[in-house]
Design a protein around this motif. Sequence first.
Motif: not given
Length: 78
Positions: A1-5, A22-26
């Motif tokens: 499993m990739s870290s993105a998924s 939180a890492a992906r939020a603007g």
Amino acid sequence: MSSASRSLNCHASGSHFKAGLAARAGAVILVHRPNIAGTAPERGAEVDLIAAKGWPKAGTAVVRFEPEYHRMVDLPNG
């Protein structure tokens, strides 16, 4: 499993959230209730809103929580 998924379940102050969110939020605003455990009775219904990401400077605003109206309002200055 990739870290993105993959996302980690984190536990903070009794609530669950996805760490990857939180890492992906603007923008990220943290809500802190200092008297939730009864250790700060002088802060009563106060809530700290902490701008953690997405603003030029991090900062904190203190507001009053009015649960009967499902809202937070500014505290009077001074």
